[in-house]
Design a protein around this motif. Structure first.
Motif, PDB file in Angstrom:
ATOM      1  N   UNK A 197       0.818  -1.200   0.000  1.00  0.00           N
ATOM      2  CA  UNK A 197       0.000   0.000   0.000  1.00  0.00           C
ATOM      3  C   UNK A 197       0.858   1.258   0.000  1.00  0.00           C
ATOM      4  N   UNK A 198       2.113   1.102   0.461  1.00  0.00           N
ATOM      5  CA  UNK A 198       2.998   2.251   0.513  1.00  0.00           C
ATOM      6  C   UNK A 198       3.221   2.809  -0.875  1.00  0.00           C
ATOM      7  N   UNK A 199       3.327   1.938  -1.863  1.00  0.00           N
ATOM      8  CA  UNK A 199       3.583   2.398  -3.216  1.00  0.00           C
ATOM      9  C   UNK A 199       2.382   3.134  -3.784  1.00  0.00           C
ATOM     10  N   UNK A 200       1.166   2.686  -3.447  1.00  0.00           N
ATOM     11  CA  UNK A 200      -0.027   3.333  -3.956  1.00  0.00           C
ATOM     12  C   UNK A 200       0.002   3.376  -5.472  1.00  0.00           C
ATOM     13  N   UNK A 201      -0.281   4.551  -6.011  1.00  0.00           N
ATOM     14  CA  UNK A 201      -0.285   4.701  -7.458  1.00  0.00           C
ATOM     15  C   UNK A 201       0.970   5.374  -7.982  1.00  0.00           C
ATOM     16  N   UNK A 202       2.043   5.315  -7.245  1.00  0.00           N
ATOM     17  CA  UNK A 202       3.268   6.005  -7.640  1.00  0.00           C
ATOM     18  C   UNK A 202       3.877   5.378  -8.881  1.00  0.00           C
ATOM     19  N   UNK A 203       4.601   6.194  -9.624  1.00  0.00           N
ATOM     20  CA  UNK A 203       5.276   5.703 -10.819  1.00  0.00           C
ATOM     21  C   UNK A 203       6.361   4.716 -10.428  1.00  0.00           C
ATOM     22  N   UNK A 204       6.563   3.657 -11.239  1.00  0.00           N
ATOM     23  CA  UNK A 204       7.651   2.721 -10.934  1.00  0.00           C
ATOM     24  C   UNK A 204       9.021   3.314 -11.228  1.00  0.00           C
ATOM     25  N   UNK A 205       9.079   4.424 -11.935  1.00  0.00           N
ATOM     26  CA  UNK A 205      10.362   5.049 -12.261  1.00  0.00           C
ATOM     27  C   UNK A 205      10.862   5.851 -11.071  1.00  0.00           C
ATOM     28  N   UNK A 206      11.995   5.468 -10.529  1.00  0.00           N
ATOM     29  CA  UNK A 206      12.594   6.154  -9.389  1.00  0.00           C
ATOM     30  C   UNK A 206      14.043   6.475  -9.718  1.00  0.00           C
ATOM     31  N   UNK A 207      14.263   7.469 -10.575  1.00  0.00           N
ATOM     32  CA  UNK A 207      15.635   7.754 -11.005  1.00  0.00           C
ATOM     33  C   UNK A 207      16.562   8.172  -9.873  1.00  0.00           C
ATOM     34  N   UNK A 208      16.037   8.893  -8.880  1.00  0.00           N
ATOM     35  CA  UNK A 208      16.872   9.287  -7.757  1.00  0.00           C
ATOM     36  C   UNK A 208      17.318   8.091  -6.946  1.00  0.00           C
ATOM     37  N   UNK A 209      16.391   7.202  -6.656  1.00  0.00           N
ATOM     38  CA  UNK A 209      16.711   5.983  -5.918  1.00  0.00           C
ATOM     39  C   UNK A 209      17.713   5.126  -6.698  1.00  0.00           C
ATOM     40  N   UNK A 210      17.521   5.005  -8.010  1.00  0.00           N
ATOM     41  CA  UNK A 210      18.452   4.235  -8.822  1.00  0.00           C
ATOM     42  C   UNK A 210      19.853   4.841  -8.785  1.00  0.00           C
ATOM     43  N   UNK A 211      19.926   6.173  -8.834  1.00  0.00           N
ATOM     44  CA  UNK A 211      21.229   6.833  -8.775  1.00  0.00           C
ATOM     45  C   UNK A 211      21.922   6.552  -7.444  1.00  0.00           C
ATOM     46  N   UNK A 212      21.159   6.560  -6.359  1.00  0.00           N
ATOM     47  CA  UNK A 212      21.745   6.269  -5.052  1.00  0.00           C
ATOM     48  C   UNK A 212      22.299   4.848  -5.007  1.00  0.00           C
ATOM     49  N   UNK A 213      21.561   3.897  -5.586  1.00  0.00           N
ATOM     50  CA  UNK A 213      22.031   2.509  -5.623  1.00  0.00           C
ATOM     51  C   UNK A 213      23.335   2.404  -6.405  1.00  0.00           C
ATOM     52  N   UNK A 214      23.377   3.002  -7.592  1.00  0.00           N
ATOM     53  CA  UNK A 214      24.563   2.887  -8.437  1.00  0.00           C
ATOM     54  C   UNK A 214      25.760   3.610  -7.828  1.00  0.00           C
ATOM     55  N   UNK A 215      25.541   4.753  -7.204  1.00  0.00           N
ATOM     56  CA  UNK A 215      26.655   5.442  -6.549  1.00  0.00           C
ATOM     57  C   UNK A 215      27.247   4.591  -5.434  1.00  0.00           C
TER      58      UNK A 215
END
Length: 286
Positions: free
Chosen positions: A52-70
């Motif tokens: 439910x936390x995700x709700x209707x949010x977009x699956x695209x999370x470029x900021x989160x992905x950048x944090x993972x790759x860094x």
């Protein structure tokens, strides 16, 4: 007295074939472990998508992905090139996004690099459609035909029909990434912006784009001074003068969104945030 054990010959070293078979066996075991972890990661992503936390949010999370790759780039070492590691994780991240709601990409193919940049960033299996103009690519996103538009970086003096930033429908559509996120160096590097619906998510090291409008009698020096006085010193500034109005595209450090008090301090007719993106990583840094 000499025992038989004292006179026994040492064991023969393993043959080249046996040593090779042992190494291949270890690789097979490592492949199984990697596969198990990838499948477990997919299970966690599926749980996240269903929560439910995700709700209707977009699956695209470029900021989160950048944090993972860094984080992975900081801990990376050994013979595997960092670019290969990033490519592996980009495919994993793209698959995770697709699991949470499939998406397609519309690419303005002003040059041959744009489709390649899109596939390398959003995954080799992500549908990529080529569009003859930036307006067509943005229209595809606006209609839901695609979820992301990949567009060339704006340039000073470019033709009006290529200056997509002038008509970007922000805040409905916003810049959310700069491609590629990782590259071995920054020289002669083809790049692009990715535009998607809604606001991007911060990565902790970001840059924002602002579209400014002011009376045409304001010179470049005045624009730069006003931005600096408001605490928004631009890294780059593109300008166009048409019909008694000067329009500018400023790139500034940090996240600048609607409601930022620094925007209200600008002596312009309008200052509109166009989104922000995670600062890319380059191999020649540091």
């Amino acid at each position: 007295m000499t025992s038989a054990a004292d006179t026994a010959s040492p064991p023969a070293p393993p043959s080249a074939e046996a040593a090779l078979a042992a190494l291949r066996g270890e690789i097979d075991r490592l492949d199984d472990q990697l596969h198990d972890l990838v499948m477990r990661r997919a299970e966690v992503v599926a749980s996240l998508a269903a929560s439910r936390v995700k709700g209707g949010a977009s699956p695209l999370r470029p900021g989160r992905e950048a944090m993972i790759l860094r984080r992975l780039l900081r801990r990376h070492h050994g013979d595997l090139p960092p670019g290969a590691m990033v490519r592996l994780w980009r495919e994993i991240l793209a698959s995770s996004s697709a699991m949470q709601g499939g998406f397609g990409v519309a690419v303005y193919t002003r040059d041959s690099n744009q489709p390649r940049l899109a596939r390398e960033h959003f995954g080799s299996l992500t549908p990529v459609r080529s569009m003859p103009t930036a307006a067509r690519a943005l229209a595809a996103v606006g209609s839901g035909e695609a979820q992301v538009a990949v567009l060339p970086l704006p340039e000073e003096g470019e033709p009006l029909d290529q200056a997509w930033w002038l008509g970007l429908d922000a805040p409905r559509l916003q810049v959310m990434a700069r491609l590629p996120f990782w590259a071995p160096n920054a020289e002669n590097l083809p790049e692009a912006f990715a535009v998607a619906p809604g606001a991007p998510d911060p990565s902790g090291a970001d840059r924002s784009l602002l579209r400014l409008e002011a009376a045409a009698d304001r010179g470049r020096t005045q624009l730069l001074g006003a931005l600096a006085a408001a605490g928004l010193t631009p890294r780059t500034l593109l300008t166009r003068r048409e019909g008694g109005v000067v329009r500018a595209l400023a790139e500034v450090d940090g996240v600048v969104a609607e409601g930022d008090p620094r925007l209200a301090a600008l002596p312009f007719d309008r200052a509109l945030p166009l989104g922000f993106y995670a600062v890319p990583e380059r191999g020649d840094q540091g």
